[in-house]
Design a protein around this motif. Sequence first.
Motif, short mmCIF file in Angstrom:
data_model
loop_
_atom_site.label_atom_id
_atom_site.label_comp_id
_atom_site.label_asym_id
_atom_site.label_seq_id
_atom_site.Cartn_x
_atom_site.Cartn_y
_atom_site.Cartn_z
N VAL A 115 0.83 -1.21 0.00
CA VAL A 115 0.00 0.00 0.00
C VAL A 115 0.87 1.26 0.00
N LEU A 116 1.92 1.26 0.80
CA LEU A 116 2.75 2.47 0.88
C LEU A 116 3.48 2.72 -0.44
N TYR A 117 3.94 1.66 -1.08
CA TYR A 117 4.62 1.85 -2.37
C TYR A 117 3.61 2.34 -3.40
N HIS A 118 2.44 1.72 -3.40
CA HIS A 118 1.38 2.09 -4.34
C HIS A 118 0.98 3.56 -4.16
N MET A 119 0.78 3.97 -2.92
CA MET A 119 0.31 5.34 -2.72
C MET A 119 1.42 6.36 -2.99
N LYS A 120 2.66 5.94 -2.79
CA LYS A 120 3.78 6.83 -3.10
C LYS A 120 3.85 7.05 -4.61
N LEU A 121 3.75 5.96 -5.38
CA LEU A 121 3.75 6.07 -6.84
C LEU A 121 2.60 6.95 -7.30
N GLY A 122 1.41 6.69 -6.73
CA GLY A 122 0.23 7.43 -7.15
C GLY A 122 0.33 8.91 -6.85
N MET A 123 0.78 9.23 -5.64
CA MET A 123 0.87 10.64 -5.25
C MET A 123 1.90 11.37 -6.10
N GLN A 124 2.93 10.67 -6.52
CA GLN A 124 3.95 11.32 -7.35
C GLN A 124 3.34 11.82 -8.66
N ILE A 125 2.46 11.02 -9.25
CA ILE A 125 1.80 11.44 -10.49
C ILE A 125 0.92 12.66 -10.24
N VAL A 126 0.22 12.63 -9.10
CA VAL A 126 -0.65 13.75 -8.78
C VAL A 126 0.19 15.03 -8.64
N ILE A 127 1.32 14.92 -7.95
CA ILE A 127 2.20 16.09 -7.78
C ILE A 127 2.70 16.56 -9.14
N GLU A 128 3.16 15.64 -9.96
CA GLU A 128 3.70 16.01 -11.27
C GLU A 128 2.64 16.66 -12.16
N ASP A 129 1.38 16.24 -11.96
CA ASP A 129 0.31 16.80 -12.78
C ASP A 129 -0.05 18.24 -12.39
N TYR A 130 0.02 18.54 -11.10
CA TYR A 130 -0.54 19.82 -10.65
C TYR A 130 0.48 20.83 -10.15
N VAL A 131 1.67 20.37 -9.76
CA VAL A 131 2.63 21.31 -9.18
C VAL A 131 3.71 21.60 -10.21
N HIS A 132 3.77 22.85 -10.66
CA HIS A 132 4.67 23.14 -11.76
C HIS A 132 5.90 23.94 -11.37
N GLY A 133 5.87 24.61 -10.22
CA GLY A 133 7.06 25.32 -9.77
C GLY A 133 8.14 24.30 -9.42
N GLU A 134 9.35 24.53 -9.89
CA GLU A 134 10.40 23.52 -9.72
C GLU A 134 10.69 23.27 -8.24
N GLY A 135 10.80 24.33 -7.46
CA GLY A 135 11.14 24.18 -6.05
C GLY A 135 10.07 23.42 -5.28
#
Lengths: 136, 127
Positions: free
Chosen positions: B76-96
């Motif tokens: 579950v932790l690996y799955h949710m880490k992978l999933g959240m990474q996509i969400v971050i990459e989709d919505y957070v565009h500032g590099e920092g």
Amino acid sequence: MSKTTATRARPLSPHLQIYKPIPTMMMSIIHRITGVALYFGTLLVAIWLMAAAGTAEGFARVQGIYGSWLGLFVLFGYSWVLFHHMLGGIRHLVMDTGSEAALGKDESRRAAVAMPVVSFALAILVWVVAIMARGA
Amino acid sequence: MTDMRTPLGRVRGLGSAREGTMHFWRQRLTAIANVPLVLFMVGLMVALVGAPYEDVRATLANPFVTLVVILFFVSVLYHMKLGMQIVIEDYVHGEGAKVALIALNTFFPLVIGVASIFALLNIAFGG
Ligand code: HEM
């Protein structure tokens, strides 16, 4: 000679707000929202385990919070969201196979509409069993 | 300065160096593993609602239960880490902000996982 100039305005870049909401699209969005909610929900399981590893008093305190009305409300929500995401996830896996049964227009719509209802029913079922097990 | 790395070494980790589908694939693998593990966990918690402290600990100390709960956390932790990474990459565009959130997204599941597994082993072997 073919005309090369557009005879009517081309559509603008589509933003989420201008789509008419349809069930399959809502389920796609909800799958993401439930995933993010579950991300933090994992904490509920972790805290419970850590409490069990601690003292009897600490464990009783956590059980007290989890057993309060607010706690039960959150836990019920967690279980509903979990079932919803699980069904959605299974739907995703079937769709990944390219199966017509999952991707057909009517089939996918029916599955999408059923998801909130089926996941809610599963959550209710689990809680009924839990309450009966506790009473027994 | 001359670059000592091979062409493959230079692009590895930067995108399409035969790892493009790895994230997707691991998200699916952990999703499949999650189904039985999540069902087991729900069953376990239902069985233990309102149970006394000693009973909860005795159940968690059962080797089979300890093992499956550890697997639950890993998957579950690996799955949710992978999933959240996509969400971050989709919505957070500032590099920092993006780098900061991806770092947090790496630490958070790791800390929860280590703490939970430690708690379990403590119950199982701590006496
Ligand atoms: C507590 C357990 C779980 C947590 C914390 C969790 C968390 C997440 C998160 C954060 C995402 C990313 C959402 C997105 O990118 O839109 C995700 C995606 C996904 N989850 Fe889960 N999940 C859990 C259980 C499950 C289960 C049981 C399944 C069953 C099949 C599943 C299947 C999937 C699939 C297939 C995706 C990818 C969806 C996509 O590519 O859009 N997950 N999950």
